[in-house]
Design a protein around this motif. Structure first.
Motif, short mmCIF file in Angstrom:
data_model
loop_
_atom_site.label_atom_id
_atom_site.label_comp_id
_atom_site.label_asym_id
_atom_site.label_seq_id
_atom_site.Cartn_x
_atom_site.Cartn_y
_atom_site.Cartn_z
N ALA A 25 0.84 -1.20 0.00
CA ALA A 25 0.00 0.00 0.00
C ALA A 25 0.87 1.25 0.00
O ALA A 25 0.63 2.21 -0.75
N LEU A 26 1.92 1.24 0.81
CA LEU A 26 2.74 2.44 0.95
C LEU A 26 3.65 2.63 -0.24
O LEU A 26 3.91 3.76 -0.67
N ARG A 27 4.15 1.54 -0.80
CA ARG A 27 4.94 1.65 -2.03
C ARG A 27 4.08 2.28 -3.13
O ARG A 27 4.50 3.20 -3.84
N ALA A 28 2.85 1.78 -3.27
CA ALA A 28 1.93 2.32 -4.28
C ALA A 28 1.64 3.79 -4.01
O ALA A 28 1.63 4.62 -4.92
N SER A 34 -3.77 5.36 -5.77
CA SER A 34 -4.76 5.34 -4.69
C SER A 34 -5.05 3.90 -4.28
O SER A 34 -5.17 3.00 -5.10
N VAL A 35 -5.12 3.72 -2.96
CA VAL A 35 -5.23 2.38 -2.39
C VAL A 35 -6.41 2.33 -1.43
O VAL A 35 -6.56 3.22 -0.59
N GLY A 48 0.40 1.12 14.96
CA GLY A 48 1.55 1.50 14.14
C GLY A 48 1.20 1.64 12.67
O GLY A 48 1.54 2.64 12.02
N GLU A 49 0.49 0.65 12.15
CA GLU A 49 0.07 0.71 10.75
C GLU A 49 -0.84 1.89 10.50
O GLU A 49 -0.71 2.61 9.50
N LEU A 50 -1.81 2.05 11.37
CA LEU A 50 -2.81 3.09 11.15
C LEU A 50 -2.18 4.47 11.20
O LEU A 50 -2.50 5.34 10.39
N GLU A 51 -1.23 4.66 12.12
CA GLU A 51 -0.52 5.94 12.18
C GLU A 51 0.30 6.17 10.91
O GLU A 51 0.32 7.27 10.36
N ALA A 52 0.96 5.11 10.44
CA ALA A 52 1.78 5.24 9.23
C ALA A 52 0.89 5.60 8.03
O ALA A 52 1.24 6.46 7.22
N LEU A 53 -0.26 4.98 7.95
CA LEU A 53 -1.16 5.23 6.81
C LEU A 53 -1.68 6.66 6.78
O LEU A 53 -1.98 7.19 5.72
N LYS A 54 -1.80 7.26 7.96
CA LYS A 54 -2.33 8.64 8.03
C LYS A 54 -1.48 9.63 7.24
O LYS A 54 -1.94 10.71 6.90
N ARG A 55 -0.21 9.28 7.01
CA ARG A 55 0.65 10.21 6.27
C ARG A 55 0.32 10.24 4.78
O ARG A 55 0.89 11.01 4.03
N PHE A 56 -0.53 9.32 4.34
CA PHE A 56 -0.76 9.19 2.90
C PHE A 56 -2.21 9.49 2.56
O PHE A 56 -3.12 8.76 2.94
N THR A 58 -3.64 9.25 -0.22
CA THR A 58 -4.24 8.39 -1.23
C THR A 58 -4.51 6.97 -0.73
O THR A 58 -4.86 6.10 -1.51
N VAL A 59 -4.30 6.74 0.57
CA VAL A 59 -4.61 5.43 1.13
C VAL A 59 -5.80 5.54 2.08
O VAL A 59 -5.80 6.35 3.00
N THR A 60 -6.80 4.73 1.83
CA THR A 60 -8.01 4.70 2.65
C THR A 60 -8.13 3.33 3.29
O THR A 60 -7.92 2.32 2.63
N ILE A 61 -8.46 3.30 4.57
CA ILE A 61 -8.69 2.01 5.22
C ILE A 61 -10.09 1.98 5.81
O ILE A 61 -10.55 2.97 6.38
N ARG A 62 -10.79 0.88 5.60
CA ARG A 62 -12.14 0.73 6.16
C ARG A 62 -12.27 -0.63 6.81
O ARG A 62 -11.82 -1.64 6.28
N THR A 63 -12.91 -0.64 7.95
CA THR A 63 -13.12 -1.89 8.69
C THR A 63 -14.49 -2.46 8.34
O THR A 63 -15.49 -1.75 8.42
N LEU A 64 -14.50 -3.72 7.93
CA LEU A 64 -15.78 -4.35 7.59
C LEU A 64 -16.18 -5.41 8.61
O LEU A 64 -17.34 -5.74 8.76
N GLY A 65 -15.20 -5.98 9.27
CA GLY A 65 -15.47 -7.22 10.00
C GLY A 65 -15.85 -7.04 11.46
O GLY A 65 -15.78 -8.01 12.22
N SER A 66 -16.27 -5.85 11.88
CA SER A 66 -16.67 -5.71 13.28
C SER A 66 -17.86 -6.60 13.56
O SER A 66 -18.81 -6.61 12.79
N GLY A 67 -17.81 -7.29 14.64
CA GLY A 67 -19.01 -8.01 15.06
C GLY A 67 -19.01 -9.50 14.81
O GLY A 67 -19.88 -10.21 15.31
#
Lengths: 174, 174
Positions: A25-28, A34-35, A48-56, A58-67
């Motif tokens: 994701a970060l290389r892209a 856009s990822v 750690g991952e979530l903080e790193a992703l905040k710098r980008f 063009t990267v979006t993260i969404r959680t689907l599996g709650s529950g």
């Protein structure tokens, strides 16, 4: 655009699947691509991952599996949740608004029978030609492996947290 | 600090070793940890990775392996270059100025006999207790695997660039 989208699978029981997806994701993102990361199991992307992703941007993260309960008694409810998450994933894959879609831990959801490989492969084969799709998680179904362009099995040779009772560590494990 | 530094090895012939090292570096950076990436083979970290790393002040990357010829005729010269790179790596590991040191592709250098596993393991065992060390690259020597706390083998199941002659792609391969 001369890019030909790849369907990639990272599977196996070893460490490095989600880490490799993060790296991808970060290389892209480094290329301005856009990822979209769709997280099928809550908690596999941690601080750690979530903080790193905040710098980008063009990267979006969404959680689907709650529950998910992962219990036999609630199988129908878990299937309903998986389907709900998949509707979103499927429309993002078909819609083509991103350059890369990472289906993080979807292999686990498939291996528990909460979704069918046919559905996932249907969306993958309907995707825009330039879109890359990455499926991660242990126990990738045979059908996914057959359909994929690239498959890496992360095989655990040695694991400190199980073999020696070492505590999980900030920046390494989460 | 209660962190106990781990010695980790990512090896195998599959894709994902450097990508996982990149993910690990950025996850750690997300925690504010400092990371030193020592690149033993020129070119394994490419545009996308290098751009992504620029967003993180606490990640440093240095190239050591410029100039290897990998030819029998120049074996002595290659050994000299490997030793030069290793002097730096070894002093950074022993010095402990970082939280994580990634020895990217060092396994390849070891497997060609340009450095000895004993030297590497000597520095690893002399390191500050909290320092994590990661060694990547195919053909990790047995001695490294035995000494490591965590070992993942990235096993190639399918590879599009060889199996189907697909062109390497921006944001995925580099």
């Amino acid at each position: 655009m001369d890019t030909n989208g790849l369907f990639m699978v990272f599977t196996g029981n070893g460490k490095g699947k989600t880490t490799a997806a993060l790296g991808m994701a970060l290389r892209a993102a480094g290329h301005g691509l856009s990822v979209l990361i769709l997280q099928f199991l809550k908690g596999s992307w941690k601080y750690g991952e979530l903080e790193a992703l905040k710098r980008f941007d063009t990267v979006t993260i969404r959680t689907l599996g709650s529950g998910f309960t992962w219990t036999k008694e609630n199988l129908d409810e878990d299937r309903r949740l998986a389907r709900e998450g998949w509707e979103l994933a499927s429309s993002e894959i078909r819609g083509g608004g991103y350059d890369i879609v990472i289906l993080d831990e979807i292999n686990v959801v498939l291996s528990y029978g909460l979704l069918s490989s046919e559905e996932v492969l249907g969306a993958v084969s309907d995707r825009p030609a330039r879109l890359h799709v990455v499926a991660t998680g242990r126990n990738a179904p045979e059908e996914l492996i057959r359909a994929a362009d690239l498959v890496t099995e992360m095989r655990e040779v040695k694991h400190p947290f199980r073999d020696r009772g070492v505590k999980a560590q900030k920046g390494i494990e989460f």
